[in-house]
Design a protein around this motif. Structure first.
Motif, PDB file in Angstrom:
ATOM      1  N   LYS A  84      35.598  37.071  28.601  1.00  0.00           N
ATOM      2  CA  LYS A  84      35.191  38.046  27.578  1.00  0.00           C
ATOM      3  C   LYS A  84      35.929  39.367  27.760  1.00  0.00           C
ATOM      4  CE  LYS A  84      30.565  36.134  26.843  1.00  0.00           C
ATOM      5  NZ  LYS A  84      29.117  36.303  27.086  1.00  0.00           N
ATOM      6  N   ALA A  85      36.287  39.671  29.012  1.00  0.00           N
ATOM      7  CA  ALA A  85      37.024  40.906  29.299  1.00  0.00           C
ATOM      8  C   ALA A  85      38.539  40.726  29.113  1.00  0.00           C
ATOM      9  CB  ALA A  85      36.735  41.356  30.733  1.00  0.00           C
ATOM     10  N   GLY A  86      38.959  39.513  28.700  1.00  0.00           N
ATOM     11  CA  GLY A  86      40.369  39.280  28.400  1.00  0.00           C
ATOM     12  C   GLY A  86      41.223  38.923  29.605  1.00  0.00           C
ATOM     13  N   TYR A  87      40.597  38.551  30.727  1.00  0.00           N
ATOM     14  CA  TYR A  87      41.377  38.222  31.925  1.00  0.00           C
ATOM     15  C   TYR A  87      42.235  36.968  31.721  1.00  0.00           C
ATOM     16  CZ  TYR A  87      39.637  41.722  35.154  1.00  0.00           C
ATOM     17  OH  TYR A  87      39.391  42.904  35.800  1.00  0.00           O
ATOM     18  N   ASP A  88      41.796  36.069  30.835  1.00  0.00           N
ATOM     19  CA  ASP A  88      42.573  34.855  30.593  1.00  0.00           C
ATOM     20  C   ASP A  88      43.830  35.125  29.775  1.00  0.00           C
ATOM     21  OD1 ASP A  88      40.921  35.536  28.456  1.00  0.00           O
ATOM     22  OD2 ASP A  88      40.807  33.490  27.726  1.00  0.00           O
ATOM     23  N   LYS A  89      43.984  36.378  29.310  1.00  0.00           N
ATOM     24  CA  LYS A  89      45.180  36.738  28.541  1.00  0.00           C
ATOM     25  C   LYS A  89      46.082  37.713  29.287  1.00  0.00           C
ATOM     26  CE  LYS A  89      42.892  36.034  24.071  1.00  0.00           C
ATOM     27  NZ  LYS A  89      41.653  35.474  24.635  1.00  0.00           N
ATOM     28  N   LYS A  90      45.697  38.094  30.500  1.00  0.00           N
ATOM     29  CA  LYS A  90      46.505  39.015  31.299  1.00  0.00           C
ATOM     30  C   LYS A  90      47.729  38.290  31.852  1.00  0.00           C
ATOM     31  CE  LYS A  90      42.755  42.122  32.743  1.00  0.00           C
ATOM     32  NZ  LYS A  90      43.323  43.391  32.260  1.00  0.00           N
ATOM     33  N   ALA A  91      48.897  38.898  31.672  1.00  0.00           N
ATOM     34  CA  ALA A  91      50.156  38.239  32.050  1.00  0.00           C
ATOM     35  C   ALA A  91      50.220  37.909  33.536  1.00  0.00           C
ATOM     36  CB  ALA A  91      51.337  39.128  31.657  1.00  0.00           C
ATOM     37  N   ASP A  92      49.785  38.832  34.400  1.00  0.00           N
ATOM     38  CA  ASP A  92      49.877  38.580  35.836  1.00  0.00           C
ATOM     39  C   ASP A  92      48.954  37.451  36.276  1.00  0.00           C
ATOM     40  OD1 ASP A  92      47.689  40.294  35.246  1.00  0.00           O
ATOM     41  OD2 ASP A  92      47.570  40.892  37.355  1.00  0.00           O
ATOM     42  N   ILE A  93      47.785  37.338  35.611  1.00  0.00           N
ATOM     43  CA  ILE A  93      46.854  36.266  35.950  1.00  0.00           C
ATOM     44  C   ILE A  93      47.371  34.928  35.445  1.00  0.00           C
ATOM     45  CG2 ILE A  93      44.544  35.355  35.477  1.00  0.00           C
ATOM     46  CD1 ILE A  93      43.509  38.196  35.644  1.00  0.00           C
ATOM     47  N   ILE A  94      47.939  34.913  34.254  1.00  0.00           N
ATOM     48  CA  ILE A  94      48.525  33.677  33.716  1.00  0.00           C
ATOM     49  C   ILE A  94      49.651  33.187  34.628  1.00  0.00           C
ATOM     50  CG2 ILE A  94      49.857  32.711  31.808  1.00  0.00           C
ATOM     51  CD1 ILE A  94      48.253  34.592  29.948  1.00  0.00           C
ATOM     52  N   GLU A  95      50.469  34.135  35.104  1.00  0.00           N
ATOM     53  CA  GLU A  95      51.565  33.773  36.006  1.00  0.00           C
ATOM     54  C   GLU A  95      51.033  33.164  37.306  1.00  0.00           C
ATOM     55  OE1 GLU A  95      55.465  35.862  38.124  1.00  0.00           O
ATOM     56  OE2 GLU A  95      54.088  37.042  36.905  1.00  0.00           O
ATOM     57  N   PHE A 100      49.566  28.147  40.799  1.00  0.00           N
ATOM     58  CA  PHE A 100      48.586  27.219  41.373  1.00  0.00           C
ATOM     59  C   PHE A 100      48.581  25.887  40.632  1.00  0.00           C
ATOM     60  CE2 PHE A 100      46.624  31.242  42.953  1.00  0.00           C
ATOM     61  CZ  PHE A 100      46.700  30.938  44.306  1.00  0.00           C
ATOM     62  N   ASN A 101      48.800  25.946  39.320  1.00  0.00           N
ATOM     63  CA  ASN A 101      48.868  24.712  38.543  1.00  0.00           C
ATOM     64  C   ASN A 101      50.024  23.837  39.007  1.00  0.00           C
ATOM     65  OD1 ASN A 101      46.642  25.170  36.956  1.00  0.00           O
ATOM     66  ND2 ASN A 101      47.784  26.038  35.238  1.00  0.00           N
ATOM     67  N   ASP A 102      51.192  24.454  39.230  1.00  0.00           N
ATOM     68  CA  ASP A 102      52.358  23.689  39.673  1.00  0.00           C
ATOM     69  C   ASP A 102      52.091  23.006  41.012  1.00  0.00           C
ATOM     70  OD1 ASP A 102      53.856  24.258  37.463  1.00  0.00           O
ATOM     71  OD2 ASP A 102      54.988  25.903  38.373  1.00  0.00           O
ATOM     72  N   SER A 103      51.491  23.737  41.951  1.00  0.00           N
ATOM     73  CA  SER A 103      51.178  23.152  43.260  1.00  0.00           C
ATOM     74  C   SER A 103      50.183  22.007  43.113  1.00  0.00           C
ATOM     75  CB  SER A 103      50.603  24.217  44.198  1.00  0.00           C
ATOM     76  OG  SER A 103      51.574  25.187  44.506  1.00  0.00           O
ATOM     77  N   PHE A 104      49.185  22.197  42.246  1.00  0.00           N
ATOM     78  CA  PHE A 104      48.184  21.155  42.032  1.00  0.00           C
ATOM     79  C   PHE A 104      48.803  19.919  41.386  1.00  0.00           C
ATOM     80  CE2 PHE A 104      45.043  19.131  39.230  1.00  0.00           C
ATOM     81  CZ  PHE A 104      44.133  18.720  40.174  1.00  0.00           C
ATOM     82  N   PHE A 105      49.614  20.137  40.328  1.00  0.00           N
ATOM     83  CA  PHE A 105      50.261  19.014  39.655  1.00  0.00           C
ATOM     84  C   PHE A 105      51.163  18.234  40.615  1.00  0.00           C
ATOM     85  CE2 PHE A 105      49.907  21.438  35.442  1.00  0.00           C
ATOM     86  CZ  PHE A 105      48.740  20.783  35.109  1.00  0.00           C
ATOM     87  N   ALA A 106      51.904  18.975  41.441  1.00  0.00           N
ATOM     88  CA  ALA A 106      52.808  18.327  42.393  1.00  0.00           C
ATOM     89  C   ALA A 106      52.027  17.463  43.382  1.00  0.00           C
ATOM     90  CB  ALA A 106      53.622  19.381  43.149  1.00  0.00           C
ATOM     91  N   THR A 107      50.941  18.007  43.909  1.00  0.00           N
ATOM     92  CA  THR A 107      50.134  17.266  44.876  1.00  0.00           C
ATOM     93  C   THR A 107      49.513  16.028  44.248  1.00  0.00           C
ATOM     94  OG1 THR A 107      49.618  19.287  46.103  1.00  0.00           O
ATOM     95  CG2 THR A 107      48.144  17.423  46.428  1.00  0.00           C
TER      96      THR A 107
END
Length: 297
Positions: A84-95, A100-107
């Protein structure tokens, strides 16, 4: 290279995770956050995402189950506030999420496409056992109990004599039929073994004071020694059981051998796969830049 090692380490750790069921009806609702429901089946899934040690701890302790449920609810509540505070749209958080997604997908990819397809046959396990029997040798061991009458360093000859006489009196009681364990609990100065009736457990050669060790290994099961002197004082030793040196049976070692061969094969095949995939992807390293050097042409 560090990334490869990291992936392999995570992978080896993750394959030990076992999803265990919890005895509730799968459609029961454990908690609600507004219109969102956490069912037993979803709750079970989240436990399955944890490592096996944490899974066991949670499954065996109702309080930890409740604690885990509350943590899930709290994370959902706070995550909703963050969105609701827009954290899911913050560029640094998305990066950061992409990392973490890449590491998870690789594993997950390595686990499902390589690790879960690796097997070790009965023939391979037996062949390894036959070729490496030296690894499975067991030394001679003896299970002993003792009673210690301690003598302090620098004690006078008179004090030493009194301690020895006390040990001799105890030995007389043992020979007259009084219980060794009872006397150890009452008189022994070894505070570690005293509550256990003097029980030291199984010991191997080279781990004890030589005079104590020689006496312990010379006894037959059920026998009690004479007074044995060491730098700690005077001991009375009882032998409970003796095991000769030998080689453990294949059946006793089967699971251990399987895990050893599996981990070796996993590490080898995952490393080979990563090296080939990196080469096919045209990976280049310029590690000299990490130490302030110039990029090599």
């Amino acid at each position: 290279m560090f990334r490869y090692v990291f992936l392999i380490t995570v992978l080896l750790f993750s394959i030990t995770c076992l999803i265990r069921g919890i005895s509730f009806a799968e459609d029961e609702v454990l908690a609600k956050i507004g219109d969102r429901e956490i069912t037993v089946s979803y709750f079970n899934k989240t436990i399955g995402y944890l490592d096996s040690q944490k899974q066991q701890m949670i499954e065996q302790n109702p309080q930890l189950k409740e604690q885990w449920l509350r943590q899930l609810v709290q994370s959902f509540v706070i995550a909703d506030l963050a969105k609701k505070a827009g954290y899911d749209k913050k560029a640094d958080i998305i990066e950061k999420l992409e990392f973490f997604n890449d590491s998870f997908f690789a594993t997950e990819y390595l686990k499902r496409e390589i690790v879960e397809k690796i097997t070790v046959s009965e023939v391979e396990m037996k062949s390894y056992f036959d070729a490496h029997k030296d690894e499975f040798k067991t030394p001679e061991t003896v299970h002993v109990k003792h009673i210690l009458i301690m003598v302090d360093k620098g004690a006078s000859e008179d004090d030493k004599q009194k301690a020895k006489e006390k040990a001799e009196d105890i030995l007389k009681k043992i020979k007259s039929g009084e219980g060794f364990e009872k006397l150890a609990s009452e008189f022994s100065d070894d505070t570690m073994t005293k509550p256990k009736g003097g029980d030291i457990g199984f010991v191997t050669r080279g781990r004890l004071v030589k005079s104590f060790e020689d006496a312990a290994f010379a006894l037959k099961p059920g026998e009690v020694s004479d007074i044995v002197e060491t730098q700690f004082g005077y001991h009375i030793i009882k032998s409970e059981e003796k095991k000769d040196a030998g080689i453990e049976s294949y059946d006793a070692l089967k699971d251990k051998i399987k895990q050893k061969l599996l981990q070796e094969r996993i590490q080898s095949e995952v490393s080979t796969f990563i090296e080939k995939a990196s080469k096919d992807a045209g990976v280049e390293f310029h590690t000299e830049l990490l130490t302030g050097g110039k990029k090599e042409e």
